[in-house]
Scaffold this motif. Sequence first.
Motif, mmCIF file in Angstrom:
data_model
loop_
_atom_site.group_PDB
_atom_site.id
_atom_site.type_symbol
_atom_site.label_atom_id
_atom_site.label_comp_id
_atom_site.label_asym_id
_atom_site.label_seq_id
_atom_site.Cartn_x
_atom_site.Cartn_y
_atom_site.Cartn_z
ATOM 1 N N LYS A 190 56.540 43.944 53.630
ATOM 2 C CA LYS A 190 56.044 44.680 53.957
ATOM 3 C C LYS A 190 55.223 45.474 53.192
ATOM 4 N N GLU A 191 54.670 45.363 52.562
ATOM 5 C CA GLU A 191 53.636 45.538 51.559
ATOM 6 C C GLU A 191 52.331 45.070 52.170
ATOM 7 N N ASN A 192 52.564 43.431 52.362
ATOM 8 C CA ASN A 192 51.227 42.558 52.789
ATOM 9 C C ASN A 192 51.197 43.227 53.784
ATOM 10 N N LYS A 193 51.948 43.526 54.982
ATOM 11 C CA LYS A 193 51.753 44.020 56.230
ATOM 12 C C LYS A 193 50.906 44.946 55.897
ATOM 13 N N LEU A 194 51.251 46.435 55.097
ATOM 14 C CA LEU A 194 50.758 48.223 55.057
ATOM 15 C C LEU A 194 49.104 47.215 54.593
ATOM 16 N N THR A 195 49.585 46.760 53.603
ATOM 17 C CA THR A 195 47.394 45.917 53.328
ATOM 18 C C THR A 195 46.657 45.592 54.177
ATOM 19 N N VAL A 196 47.720 44.894 55.107
ATOM 20 C CA VAL A 196 46.353 44.048 55.957
ATOM 21 C C VAL A 196 46.080 45.480 57.419
ATOM 22 N N ALA A 197 47.243 45.870 57.472
ATOM 23 C CA ALA A 197 47.079 47.330 58.743
ATOM 24 C C ALA A 197 46.079 48.219 57.868
ATOM 25 N N ILE A 198 46.023 48.449 56.301
ATOM 26 C CA ILE A 198 44.875 49.425 55.856
ATOM 27 C C ILE A 198 43.311 49.252 55.638
ATOM 28 N N GLN A 199 43.674 47.281 55.726
ATOM 29 C CA GLN A 199 41.901 46.802 55.542
ATOM 30 C C GLN A 199 42.070 46.987 57.308
ATOM 31 N N LYS A 200 42.638 47.254 58.133
ATOM 32 C CA LYS A 200 42.445 47.158 59.264
ATOM 33 C C LYS A 200 41.551 48.748 59.773
ATOM 34 N N PHE A 201 42.377 49.162 59.388
ATOM 35 C CA PHE A 201 41.861 50.837 59.445
ATOM 36 C C PHE A 201 40.795 50.823 58.516
ATOM 37 N N ASP A 202 40.426 49.904 57.487
ATOM 38 C CA ASP A 202 39.475 50.930 56.780
ATOM 39 C C ASP A 202 37.763 50.127 57.249
ATOM 40 N N ASN A 203 38.005 48.618 57.924
ATOM 41 C CA ASN A 203 36.700 48.037 58.650
ATOM 42 C C ASN A 203 37.075 48.361 60.070
ATOM 43 N N PHE A 204 37.537 49.021 60.812
ATOM 44 C CA PHE A 204 37.530 49.527 61.989
ATOM 45 C C PHE A 204 36.309 50.562 62.050
ATOM 46 N N LYS A 205 35.653 49.362 63.256
ATOM 47 C CA LYS A 205 34.714 49.931 64.068
ATOM 48 C C LYS A 205 34.887 49.778 65.420
ATOM 49 N N MET A 206 33.549 50.836 66.046
ATOM 50 C CA MET A 206 33.027 50.379 67.698
ATOM 51 C C MET A 206 32.565 49.263 67.644
ATOM 52 N N LYS A 207 33.243 48.218 68.304
ATOM 53 C CA LYS A 207 32.357 47.152 68.795
ATOM 54 C C LYS A 207 31.408 47.065 70.093
ATOM 55 N N HIS A 208 30.475 47.006 69.994
ATOM 56 C CA HIS A 208 28.828 46.842 70.479
ATOM 57 C C HIS A 208 29.631 46.108 72.372
ATOM 58 N N GLY A 209 29.026 46.989 72.861
ATOM 59 C CA GLY A 209 29.716 46.883 74.814
ATOM 60 C C GLY A 209 31.759 47.629 74.789
ATOM 61 N N LYS A 210 31.394 48.025 73.988
ATOM 62 C CA LYS A 210 33.309 47.760 74.073
ATOM 63 C C LYS A 210 32.555 50.141 74.788
ATOM 64 N N THR A 211 34.041 50.476 75.395
ATOM 65 C CA THR A 211 34.334 51.709 75.811
ATOM 66 C C THR A 211 34.930 52.307 74.670
ATOM 67 N N LEU A 212 34.319 53.588 75.365
ATOM 68 C CA LEU A 212 35.470 54.947 74.106
ATOM 69 C C LEU A 212 36.684 54.763 74.882
ATOM 70 N N SER A 213 36.972 54.205 75.816
ATOM 71 C CA SER A 213 38.867 54.082 75.854
ATOM 72 C C SER A 213 39.232 52.971 75.153
ATOM 73 N N GLU A 214 38.597 51.956 75.517
ATOM 74 C CA GLU A 214 39.033 50.518 74.551
ATOM 75 C C GLU A 214 38.614 50.993 72.834
ATOM 76 N N PHE A 215 37.779 51.546 72.854
ATOM 77 C CA PHE A 215 37.761 51.640 71.007
ATOM 78 C C PHE A 215 38.898 53.180 70.725
ATOM 79 N N ASP A 216 39.318 54.317 71.426
ATOM 80 C CA ASP A 216 40.127 54.634 71.522
ATOM 81 C C ASP A 216 42.057 53.753 71.701
ATOM 82 N N GLU A 217 41.821 52.908 72.356
ATOM 83 C CA GLU A 217 42.729 51.661 72.394
ATOM 84 C C GLU A 217 43.145 51.379 71.158
#
Length: 145
Positions: free
Chosen positions: A63-90
Amino acid sequence: MVGKHQSEWTAEDKKKEDLDNVAKDILYKTLDKNMFNKIKTCSTAKEIWENLTQLCEGIDQTKENKLTVAIQKFDNFKMKHGKTLSEFDECFSCIIIELILLGKEFSNREFALKVVRALPKEWDVKTVAMREPKDLNKLASWPFR
């Protein structure tokens, strides 16, 4: 019922056994063959449930490892070029839901700040306006609360 022979069971013991059998039947019907093979030696519904919980959620270290990975996803999250705002939100919503399910809590303000920071350079003009304290507080009414 432990240690009692079936002939010594009271009406309450029989009722508990019946309920346990119903619960086991429900659990068995919801499992695929692979999962069933992992719990088929369990003798009670409680034992099945505890094994399934451990198999699906994992031990505390998992569980701790899953949380660490999820926090890293959150910290590194950026809107990718060519993505719509809806895709970003999803994508962002999926990360937030994963974090919440793993027990991580953020304030609405933290969510709003992350969204503003995750937007690409083309959004700079809009994000500058949103970073004003009064506007950021309006953004903080994120729907995950």
